[in-house]
Design an enzyme around this catalytic site. Structure first.
Site, PDB file in Angstrom:
ATOM      1  CB  SER A  82     101.212   4.143 -26.704  1.00  0.00           C
ATOM      2  OG  SER A  82     101.355   4.205 -25.298  1.00  0.00           O
ATOM      3  CB  THR A 192      98.512   8.708 -24.820  1.00  0.00           C
ATOM      4  OG1 THR A 192      98.428   8.705 -26.242  1.00  0.00           O
ATOM      5  CG2 THR A 192      98.880  10.096 -24.354  1.00  0.00           C
ATOM      6  CB  THR A 210     101.367  10.397 -27.101  1.00  0.00           C
ATOM      7  OG1 THR A 210     100.905   9.256 -27.827  1.00  0.00           O
ATOM      8  CG2 THR A 210     101.215  11.637 -27.966  1.00  0.00           C
ATOM      9  NE  ARG A 220      96.841  11.914 -35.104  1.00  0.00           N
ATOM     10  CZ  ARG A 220      96.789  11.505 -33.841  1.00  0.00           C
ATOM     11  NH1 ARG A 220      97.915  11.305 -33.171  1.00  0.00           N
ATOM     12  NH2 ARG A 220      95.632  11.307 -33.242  1.00  0.00           N
ATOM     13  CB  VAL A 221      99.766  17.229 -34.318  1.00  0.00           C
ATOM     14  CG1 VAL A 221      99.680  17.615 -32.851  1.00  0.00           C
ATOM     15  CG2 VAL A 221     101.188  17.429 -34.836  1.00  0.00           C
ATOM     16  N   GLY A 222      97.897  14.890 -32.780  1.00  0.00           N
ATOM     17  CA  GLY A 222      96.634  14.648 -32.102  1.00  0.00           C
ATOM     18  C   GLY A 222      96.401  15.644 -30.985  1.00  0.00           C
ATOM     19  CG  ASP A 223      94.367  14.250 -27.419  1.00  0.00           C
ATOM     20  OD1 ASP A 223      94.808  13.289 -28.086  1.00  0.00           O
ATOM     21  OD2 ASP A 223      94.130  14.171 -26.201  1.00  0.00           O
ATOM     22  CB  THR A 243      94.262   8.392 -23.091  1.00  0.00           C
ATOM     23  OG1 THR A 243      95.058   7.476 -23.854  1.00  0.00           O
ATOM     24  CG2 THR A 243      93.124   7.621 -22.443  1.00  0.00           C
ATOM     25  N   GLY A 244      93.304   8.316 -26.068  1.00  0.00           N
ATOM     26  CA  GLY A 244      92.451   7.738 -27.100  1.00  0.00           C
ATOM     27  C   GLY A 244      92.649   8.420 -28.437  1.00  0.00           C
ATOM     28  N   GLY A 246      92.889  11.129 -30.680  1.00  0.00           N
ATOM     29  CA  GLY A 246      93.092  12.535 -30.397  1.00  0.00           C
ATOM     30  C   GLY A 246      92.244  13.474 -31.223  1.00  0.00           C
TER      31      GLY A 246
END
Length: 332
Positions: A82, A192, A210, A220-223, A243-244, A246
């Site tokens: 991850s 993460t 992450t 794609r980009v998360g948090d 975490t999780g 995003g």
């Protein structure tokens, strides 16, 4: 070395014992009124990362250096799928990394969609310290890394490539299968690393890094690299990281939300809980039950806490009392 007298403050939530309690007060003050260091991170396996950060802190180093060195541990671990090297790729088989870092003076740096560089957190710090910007993406982030002596390398390990090819057989090329199976995957692994540290000077810093959601759509980009979502530090109040999934953390500016609750007097654990409650209200309980979100937080006193949405989430803590892993309570 002269002896110091330490005063250890500890508090339990009324509903649990220490190892099942997310509100651990880790403040210690010595005879010279120095704050004893504390470091926390998301997920139990990251006790190894905490150990690296702790070595920086006990030698008098800064919280910023501690979180930087700490999260580099999973970034370099090929068995951690991850984060960093060995991270699971996007649906096209490309390993792309996101990271951010923040210190006690509101200095920030972030990289998104970075390829070929193992230590994304180092590039995020380069953005913070060597550019006038706060975020760099893709090719620009890679160029900054190379200009500062970092080397390109293949981050896709044999194990991660095999997992990706197995996913392709049944996924119909849809990243939604990752979202649907995320809870099951996290049961056997983790997702993460977010890390927060308090140094002996009473200063806070945080880092988050992450490889992002496995088999995500390209770009794609998360948090995790977004200040205020995956990480936020306010040296007058406290710090939080997440975490999780995003997309859901971004939806409520999760880490900033946690810090703001602490600003209004909530304990770190209760602040994390309120952020989780806000997410449930925004998304509805039926949708929320399908998601995994976890928050950890620390205030200026060195008190720490965590909370999750649907369980299977742990926080690793290291302070003068030793090392422990805390099972986060959940609302669903």
């Amino acid at each position: 070395m002269r002896r110091r007298k330490f005063v250890q403050l500890a508090s339990l939530l009324p509903t649990g014992v220490l190892l099942n309690n997310s509100n651990v007060q880790a403040k210690s003050v010595d005879a010279d009124n120095e704050i004893n260091p504390v470091v926390i991170s998301t997920w139990a396996p990251n006790v190894k990362a905490n150990a690296a950060a702790w070595q920086v802190l006990v030698k008098g180093g800064t919280a910023l250096d501690a979180v930087h060195q700490g999260v580099m541990v999973p970034e370099a671990d090929p068995n951690d799928q991850s984060v960093g090297y060995g991270g699971l790729p996007d649906r096209d088989g490309r390993v792309t990394l996101d990271a951010c870092i923040m210190d006690h003076q509101y200095n920030i740096g972030s990289v998104m969609y970075l390829e070929h560089i193992k230590h994304a957190i180092t590039v995020a710090r380069l953005v913070m310290e060597k550019t006038p910007h706060v975020q760099l993406v893709g090719e620009g982030a890679l160029r900054l890394a190379l200009e500062n002596g970092m080397k390109k390398e293949n981050l896709l390990t044999e194990a991660s490539e095999k997992a990706w090819k197995e996913w392709l057989k049944t996924s119909q090329y849809s990243p939604m299968t990752t979202v649907e199976n995320l809870l099951e995957r996290i049961k056997n692994n983790h997702d993460t690393i977010g890390m927060l540290a308090l140094d002996k000077h009473g200063n806070l810093s945080g880092a988050c890094t992450t490889s992002g959601m496995a088999y995500k759509m390209q770009g794609r980009v998360g948090d995790s690299p977004i200040i205020g979502a995956g990480l936020f530090v306010d040296n007058e109040v406290g710090a939080a990281t997440a975490t999780g999934v995003g997309e859901e953390v971004v939806r409520i500016c999760g880490s900033h939300t946690v810090v703001e609750y602490m600003r209004h007097g909530y304990s770190p654990a209760d602040a994390c809980k309120e952020a989780v409650k806000r997410l449930i209200k925004a998304r509805g309980e039926a949708t929320a039950r399908k998601l995994q979100i976890g928050f950890i937080a620390m205030n200026k006193k060195g008190e720490t806490g965590c909370y999750s949405l649907t369980g299977s989430f742990t926080m690793a803590l290291r302070n003068v009392a030793g090392e422990k892993v805390i099972d986060a309570p959940s609302l669903l």
